[in-house]
Design an enzyme around this catalytic site. Structure first.
Site, PDB file in Angstrom:
ATOM      1  N   GLU A 188      80.121  50.664  27.347  1.00 15.38           N
ATOM      2  CA  GLU A 188      80.304  51.042  25.937  1.00 15.38           C
ATOM      3  C   GLU A 188      81.568  51.854  25.786  1.00 15.38           C
ATOM      4  OE1 GLU A 188      75.745  51.929  24.616  1.00 15.38           O
ATOM      5  OE2 GLU A 188      77.388  53.106  23.810  1.00 15.38           O
TER       6      GLU A 188
ATOM      7  N   HIS B  43      75.890  49.884  17.384  1.00 13.30           N
ATOM      8  CA  HIS B  43      74.928  50.849  16.843  1.00 13.30           C
ATOM      9  C   HIS B  43      75.058  50.975  15.338  1.00 13.30           C
ATOM     10  CE1 HIS B  43      75.842  51.998  21.013  1.00 13.30           C
ATOM     11  NE2 HIS B  43      74.539  51.901  21.084  1.00 13.30           N
TER      12      HIS B  43
ATOM     13  N   ILE C 190      76.410  40.681  25.593  1.00 16.49           N
ATOM     14  CA  ILE C 190      75.685  41.435  26.619  1.00 16.49           C
ATOM     15  C   ILE C 190      74.315  40.825  26.922  1.00 16.49           C
ATOM     16  CG2 ILE C 190      74.899  43.765  27.255  1.00 16.49           C
ATOM     17  CD1 ILE C 190      77.969  43.341  27.051  1.00 16.49           C
TER      18      ILE C 190
HETATM   19  N1  GLN Z   1      70.859  42.383  28.351  1.00 20.06           N
HETATM   20  C1  GLN Z   1      70.322  43.445  27.561  1.00 20.06           C
HETATM   21  C2  GLN Z   1      70.488  43.123  26.079  1.00 20.06           C
HETATM   22  O1  GLN Z   1      71.458  42.596  25.708  1.00 20.06           O
HETATM   23  C3  GLN Z   1      70.990  44.747  27.848  1.00 20.06           C
HETATM   24  C4  GLN Z   1      70.472  45.855  26.985  1.00 20.06           C
HETATM   25  C5  GLN Z   1      70.729  47.228  27.516  1.00 20.06           C
HETATM   26  O2  GLN Z   1      71.353  47.385  28.537  1.00 20.06           O
HETATM   27  N2  GLN Z   1      70.236  48.210  26.808  1.00 20.06           N
HETATM   28  O3  GLN Z   1      69.655  43.451  25.269  1.00 20.06           O
HETATM   29 ZN    ZN Z   2      73.707  48.538  26.694  1.00 18.16          ZN
END
Ligand code: GLN
Ligand code: ZN
Length: 774
Positions: free
Chosen positions: A685, A714, A451
């Protein structure tokens, strides 16, 4: 110190201390470095300071019980003995550590750093307090729930203030809002059915407060600004009738905030209470109606000073606005107040030494808002003459802000005026884009990616802070970040991820980093606001038209891409998220600021494409968070929010793949809007819901590509390959194989490399297994 005859209230003030004393006291206690006594001593001192400050400034309705060690909803749950069995409480005093176990779980927290996501197996759940960025602990109630007055904190704090010679008005979270915010434990049931059991505990508390000397209490029922069903409306009637019968001599100031009473206005006015607080910042139009319909013996608390934002008030305008009311309404039936508790604004502007004088003159934090409230009270009681100078200063500040070229950038305003529909539309429809992207990218099926962020290790944080303090030169800091980035790229290649990220080592935070590179943003040194428990945030202040003077991320992307043949995603935060996590201007609509940010992000997107990026991710973690409190307002919000995302993302050619990421998975009620965003790939998620929440997409026949999270970031636990293939199998029941990407739930910045390495190795293995079978 003059006492105005028009009473002045605050509804609640920040609890964290001017210098975040509460945070440090809590964390020291949790770390075993300090005793409970010392924590409680600090808390007591902070309360005393708050009370004295309000008294000295001339506030006359000083709240007590607005203080909390962690959260006021948790306090309420504990007070009424709503403590789930797993915390082992068997009655009597509630130990401090039981309270903290409910807040944090007994093993402490393990979150991704994103508010709302901190999780520990045994803590209560946490969620957003209405539409603020404050998070409360969700009470868990069972059908056979019993309530007792387990602690009497409101009474204790009332007496504590009394001992200091300060008469306070205790603040209590109302029973109906409490039940509305709670959730069922085990099977779902109607939580309102618990009201008859709950009311006697509340009236026992109110009785004890009265005996202790309280003449008024403030009971918060912000649920009155929400859409209520008949059961909830009846519950409000029952509750307040009960209180008026059980404790008839105690004045109740019923506080509503965060919006208009709207269709609940008649109900609110029919309740047997002595006072009603209304939010006149969010809903200024309701004053006229309330004044017309309210019984003349009702005390009206007028929420005139913005408790949700940092701007200095236009006091002259406020007084003019009140004129029609004060002509017909007895002055002794009016109170001046902030729109809501001041909990949601930073403590004291005087702590800011780096903001320039002009910008500072436009701002007011909680301490300054106390002065504004008292000024308004005095102006109303004694005529304006007495306070003329202060009113003039406020008017001057407002005028300077209105005219300032730092606020109004003709270039931005011109650009905005020239935006047309085509700019918010990709050149071709998804099917065509997908074909072109497929040819260009040539990815395997079930492509793997992450991500964006990799662990922000102690080393990374240390380097950043050394650089901030001037102990590490710019060049050395950059060299350090490059090394981190290079290692991350090498490692991703080595384990065989298909689409790489640079790791976000240069970013402290997904909004601050961009705010620091955009014009129109200011940052504070000490503008902390409680997000949850001991976690505070320092939201940027958007004070002017937003533009992007220079590329913000291109250099980092270029460096990362130069190290590898695999595609590296450009990584940006979206306009809606930047907006929702900042203090925003109050002189133009939020939607307009959103479009300005969208244009700035669009510039970055276009520059990334020019530099050669074939994939660009635009995170919108906070899009859902921005949903208005009333369903009727959702459409308007989603229209401009989605419009902002599209404006930011549509400047690129068909073969450039736009990704987005969202930190949640409840999409059922907003799936149209998500589809309208038209991102080529969306990651969400889904690991904790075991893909169930993908149903929203499959029922909708969502056509674009999706990366349903297969790794719960998490938790420190490392998932096995088999668990991930199982999850992907569940996803395949709901989506076509050609739609599916394989990625974790969210960014990995709060995890440790020891956890991330094996987890991602297993994730890549899971994708390979599937490819072999599919
Ligand atoms: N690109 C961001 C990361 O990986 C996304 C985090 C988020 O959406 N909370 O930290
Ligand atoms: Zn996120």
């Amino acid at each position: 110190m003059a006492i105005s005859t028009v009473p002045v209230a605050t509804l609640g003030v920040p609890r964290i201390g001017r210098r975040r004393e509460l945070k440090f006291a809590l964390e020291n206690y949790w770390a075993g470095k300090d005793t409970a006594e010392s924590l409680l001593e600090t808390a007591k001192r902070l309360r005393a300071e708050n009370w004295r400050q309000q008294r000295d400034k001339g506030v006359t309705r000083i709240p007590s019980n607005d203080f909390s060690l962690y959260d006021h909803v948790l306090d309420t749950a504990v007070m009424i003995g709503a403590i789930p069995q797993r915390y082992g409480w068997t009655g009597g005093e509630v130990p401090l550590d039981t309270y903290f176990a409910m807040a944090r779980g007994s093993q402490g927290d393990a979150g991704c750093g994103h508010p709302g996501h901190v999780h520990s197996t045994s803590a209560l759940e946490m969620t957003k307090w209405f539409d603020t960025n404050y998070h409360y602990m969700v009470p868990e109630l069972a059908p056979e729930q019993q309530f007792v007055l387990a602690t009497a904190k409101p009474v204790d704090h009332f007496l504590e203030a009394k001992e200091l010679g300060i008469h306070t008005r205790p603040v209590i979270l109302g029973p109906v809002t409490f039940l509305r915010l709670a959730k069922s434990r085990g099977e779902e049931f109607d939580l309102l059915s618990l009201l008859p059991k709950l009311l006697p505990v509340y009236s026992e508390l109110l009785g004890r407060l009265y005996k202790a000397g309280a003449d008024w209490v403030q009971i918060d029922e912000p649920c009155l600004v929400l859409d209520l069903d008949d059961g909830e409306r009846a519950a409000l009637e029952t509750a307040y009738r009960h209180f008026s019968e059980e404790v008839p001599a105690l004045g109740i100031m019923l506080a509503t905030y965060f919006g208009a009473l709207g269709d609940n206005l008649d109900l609110a006015l029919s309740l047997p209470v002595s006072g009603l607080h209304i939010d006149l910042v969010r809903a200024p139009e309701q004053l006229e109606q309330v004044a017309r319909l309210a019984p003349k013996n009702l005390v009206l608390s007028l929420g005139l000073i913005d408790g949700r934002n940092v701007w200095r008030a236009d006091l002259t305008a406020a007084l003019d606005y009140l004129k029609p009311l004060v002509c017909g309404w007895p002055l002794d039936r009016i109170e001046i107040a902030p729109s809501c508790s001041l909990l949601h604004v930073p403590v004291d502007l005087e702590l800011e030494t780096a903001l320039d004088a002009e910008l500072k003159s436009w701002l007011a934090f909680a301490t300054q808002k106390l002065d504004e409230l008292v000024l308004l009270g005095r102006a109303l009681s004694g005529g304006r003459g007495e306070v003329a100078e202060a009113l003039q200063a406020s008017a001057d500040a407002i005028a300077s802000r209105r005219k300032s070229l730092r606020v109004h950038d003709p270039l931005v305003e011109g650009r905005l005026a020239a935006v047309d529909d085509a700019m918010a539309r990709r050149k071709s429809a998804f099917a065509e884009r997908r074909r072109k992207q497929g040819e260009k990218l040539n990815l395997p099926s079930f492509p793997t990616t992450t991500i964006g962020s990799f662990p922000q290790t102690a080393e990374v944080r240390k380097a950043r802070s050394a650089h901030a303090k001037g102990e590490l030169s710019f060049a050395d800091y950059e060299a350090f970040l490059r090394k981190q980035t290079e290692a991350a790229i090498r490692w991703q290649e080595e384990i065989g991820l298909d689409v790489l990220v640079h790791g976000e080592f240069e970013r402290n935070d997904m909004v601050q980093y961009f705010g620091e590179h955009l014009s129109g943003f200011a940052f504070t040194q000490a503008g902390w606001v409680q997000s949850y428990g001991s976690r505070y945030v320092r939201p940027p202040i958007i004070f002017g038209d937003v533009s992007r003077p220079n590329p913000m991320t291109v250099r980092w992307w270029q460096y990362a891409q130069s190290l590898t043949d695999r595609p590296v995603k450009g990584m940006l935060t979206g306009p809606v998220t930047i907006l929702n996590w900042s203090f925003v201007r109050n002189d133009i609509p939020r939607s307009e600021t959103c479009r300005q940010i969208a244009l700035a992000i669009r510039d970055e997107v276009v520059d990334l494409e020019k530099a050669g990026a074939v994939m660009i991710q635009i995170d919108e973690a906070a899009l859902r968070e921005g949903l208005p409190l009333r369903k009727a307002d959702w459409k308007a919000y989603l229209d401009w929010a989605v419009g902002g995302f599209r404006l930011a993302s549509s400047g690129v050619g068909d073969s450039t793949q736009i990704h987005t990421h969202m930190c949640y998975s409840e999409f059922n009620d907003i799936i149209d809007a998500i589809a309208a965003m038209d991102a080529d790939v969306i990651s969400i998620e889904t690991s904790r819901s075991r893909m169930e929440l993908l149903d929203a997409f499959s029922n909708y026949k969502y056509p674009n590509e999706i990366g349903p999270g297969v790794y719960d970031i998490h938790s420190p636990r490392v998932p096995h390959t088999g668990e991930m293939t199982d999850l992907i199998k569940l996803a395949r029941k709901r989506l076509a194989d050609s739609q599916i990407w394989i990625n974790p739930d969210c960014g990995l910045k709060t995890r440790k490399w020891e956890e991330v390495r094996p987890a991602l190795v297993n994730m890549v293995a899971a994708a390979r297994e599937l490819r072999a079978l599919a």
